[in-house]
Design an enzyme around this catalytic site. Structure first.
Site, PDB file in Angstrom:
ATOM      1  CE  LYS A  40      16.042  45.663 -47.264  1.00 38.07           C
ATOM      2  NZ  LYS A  40      15.820  46.067 -45.884  1.00 38.07           N
ATOM      3  CG  ASP A  89      21.228  47.057 -45.636  1.00 32.54           C
ATOM      4  OD1 ASP A  89      22.461  47.311 -45.989  1.00 32.54           O
ATOM      5  OD2 ASP A  89      21.104  46.373 -44.699  1.00 32.54           O
TER       6      ASP A  89
END
Length: 275
Positions: A218, A237
């Protein structure tokens, strides 16, 4: 100086989109943006008219790039909506994405400094937005330098190189402190050279960022998107994971090709701010 921006440009949405941590509202119709050694106060004075606190040379030489104003986001939205109709998803997924694109109208991808983006997104792990902003501000006040009364620059690598792990922990970075130290050391040693990284293709850049301690998928995608302007990258996320579930468990973002990251921002904003 007065400027006219006729394309999508909603500063409240940009600030609330999770891509930056130091920019803030000052009053109704007034915002403060910080990047490197640059400080900008921008006031909305009309439907497409703004008053900015910098001279024309700085606006054209720095801020136009920062706000990605060379790209027409209204055209990108229209193109993405056409792509959406061709994708063949079920009606619920199409409605979900149509709403997200509408909710996110006005967002732009900020072209942020790669070093600041790397450090701040390392800090961002497992923190909420107010806590991230507080930690980044403490870091800037401790190791940056004053730009104006009460306003500090984000520290350069050399400035942040003076910080010990203990000193970083004292600012509330916790387990992220050694990750920040590792990133700074890699920059100072020449293992990370951002000018060279700019030349890498998206996948190679992503892999290079994963070499930094504590940088996972991420964070690497966030740095690609917000620090290098690689709008084909769509960070995942918890919110984007839920969005993928809303689309039948398959990520919709690859359909949007070079604009996947822009649509990701629309979706993130829609889910976190619009319900």
């Amino acid at each position: 100086m007065k400027i006219i921006i006729s394309d999508d440009f909603d500063l409240d949405k940009i600030i609330d989109s999770g891509q930056c941590f130091r920019n803030r509202r000052r009053a109704e119709g007034s915002w403060l943006f910080l990047s490197g050694g640059h400080v900008l106060e921008i006031n909305k004075t009309g439907r497409e008219e703004y008053q900015v606190s910098c001279p024309d040379r700085e606006w054209k030489g720095f801020w136009e790039h920062y706000f990605d104003l060379s790209r027409n986001y209204s055209q990108i939205r229209a193109l993405c909506l056409r792509q959406l109709q061709k994708a063949g998803w079920d009606d619920a997924a199409v409605r979900f994405l149509q709403k997200a694109i509408a909710d996110g109208t006005g967002l732009r991808i900020l072209r942020q400094d790669p070093f600041e983006t790397l450090i701040t997104f390392i800090i961002s792990q497992r923190k909420n937005m107010p806590a991230i902003a507080q930690a980044v501000e403490k870091l800037s006040r401790q190791y940056g330098h004053m730009l104006q009364e009460g306003i500090y620059s984000f520290p350069h690598p050399q400035e942040l190189g003076r910080a010990s792990e203990q000193g970083l922990r004292a600012l509330g970075l916790g387990y992220r402190a050694p990750y920040v130290k590792d990133a700074v050391e890699k920059v100072l040693s020449g293992q990370l050279v951002f000018a060279d990284m700019e030349k890498l293709d998206d996948d190679s850049l992503y892999q290079k960022l994963l070499e930094v301690k504590g940088v996972g998928k991420k964070v690497a995608d966030c740095v690609c998107l917000f620090g290098f302007g690689r709008t084909s990258r769509a960070p995942v996320d918890i919110w984007i994971g839920r969005a993928i579930d809303c689309c039948g468990g398959t990520s919709p973002f690859p359909v949007f090709g070079p604009y996947a990251g822009i649509v990701q921002q629309y979706v993130f904003y829609s889910m976190t701010k619009c319900g």
